[in-house]
Design a protein around this motif. Sequence first.
Motif, mmCIF file in Angstrom:
data_model
loop_
_atom_site.group_PDB
_atom_site.id
_atom_site.type_symbol
_atom_site.label_atom_id
_atom_site.label_comp_id
_atom_site.label_asym_id
_atom_site.label_seq_id
_atom_site.Cartn_x
_atom_site.Cartn_y
_atom_site.Cartn_z
ATOM 1 N N GLN A 1 0.831 -1.206 0.000
ATOM 2 C CA GLN A 1 0.000 0.000 0.000
ATOM 3 C C GLN A 1 0.869 1.262 0.000
ATOM 4 N N LYS A 2 0.532 2.172 -0.871
ATOM 5 C CA LYS A 2 1.280 3.442 -0.946
ATOM 6 C C LYS A 2 0.416 4.596 -0.440
ATOM 7 N N ASN B 1 -6.220 0.000 -2.784
ATOM 8 C CA ASN B 1 -5.723 0.110 -1.397
ATOM 9 C C ASN B 1 -4.735 1.244 -1.185
ATOM 10 N N ASP B 2 -4.211 1.819 -2.254
ATOM 11 C CA ASP B 2 -3.352 2.998 -2.073
ATOM 12 C C ASP B 2 -4.200 4.133 -1.511
ATOM 13 N N ILE B 3 -3.533 5.013 -0.772
ATOM 14 C CA ILE B 3 -4.232 6.145 -0.169
ATOM 15 C C ILE B 3 -3.776 7.432 -0.843
ATOM 16 N N ILE B 4 -4.731 8.190 -1.361
ATOM 17 C CA ILE B 4 -4.411 9.528 -1.860
ATOM 18 C C ILE B 4 -4.626 10.464 -0.671
ATOM 19 N N ASN C 1 -7.877 11.675 3.518
ATOM 20 C CA ASN C 1 -7.337 10.444 2.943
ATOM 21 C C ASN C 1 -8.415 9.638 2.240
ATOM 22 N N VAL C 2 -8.158 9.375 0.974
ATOM 23 C CA VAL C 2 -9.101 8.640 0.141
ATOM 24 C C VAL C 2 -8.423 7.346 -0.309
ATOM 25 N N THR C 3 -9.078 6.223 -0.077
ATOM 26 C CA THR C 3 -8.513 4.922 -0.449
ATOM 27 C C THR C 3 -9.080 4.470 -1.792
ATOM 28 N N ILE C 4 -8.180 4.016 -2.655
ATOM 29 C CA ILE C 4 -8.610 3.553 -3.982
ATOM 30 C C ILE C 4 -9.279 2.183 -3.852
ATOM 31 N N THR C 5 -10.501 2.073 -4.380
ATOM 32 C CA THR C 5 -11.224 0.806 -4.319
ATOM 33 C C THR C 5 -11.436 0.184 -5.700
ATOM 34 N N ASN C 6 -11.199 0.965 -6.737
ATOM 35 C CA ASN C 6 -11.272 0.403 -8.092
ATOM 36 C C ASN C 6 -10.256 1.123 -8.972
#
Length: 236
Positions: A18-19, A48-51, A98-103
């Motif tokens: 995870q980044k 799962n990466d977090i922006i 923080n926004v987590t990528i789900t797709n």
Amino acid sequence: MRFLSFAVLATFAMVSAQKVIPVQVGGNPGSPGGVTVFSPSQISANNNDIISFQFSGVPGNHSVTQSSFLNPCEPLDKGFDSGWVSVPQNLSSVPEWNVTITNDTAPIWFYCKQLLSKTDPVKPHCNLGMVGVINIEKGQKSFSDFLASASAAPTVGQAEGAFVGVGASATGAPSLPSGAAYFGGSAAAGDSGNGATPTSPGAPPASSTPAGSGFANKASSGVVLLATLFGIVVAM
Ligand SMILES: [Cu+2]
């Protein structure tokens, strides 16, 4: 049993890879691109990466709101929305969302809802290029076309969205150091249902979660007007 071990290993590999990718929301008057930028404006990220959106442009009042390639300055149906974050000068720390990528298989477009800029030309931030995209390479669109259509957009949508979006979700509102002000959809409506988040990568947003247009329909026009006024007043 063997499958179970594989699943555990795969999950572990995914989590450990995870980044966290920082994106600055808003610039400073003297910085490249001025006030109305996301920097970087194009991001590549995996599930799962977090922006980590950092509201570091000071003073500033911005949002991170999901849109679409076709309508860069209008909220996407069921899209994410940080709400307004107003940042004065000399804050001790930077508000963060923080926004987590789900797709990660399709581009995720976003814009800032602010209607007034302090500098010439006085235009909505979206028209001035305050837009961005995650995983543009997963689609067939060009960023310069997206920018051009943002710059020409006749209106800039103000409807409040949810924290859970399409392809990316946050679990709550931005962090808020003292001195910063916040006006978000869920806070405005006293709606506490926005904390839900998809449980697995790629899962669709939880259907029980109030989402962009749903909330907008539910909100009284007074609330939307208040949010808009808040954005404008603090920006001035
Ligand atoms: Cu902005």
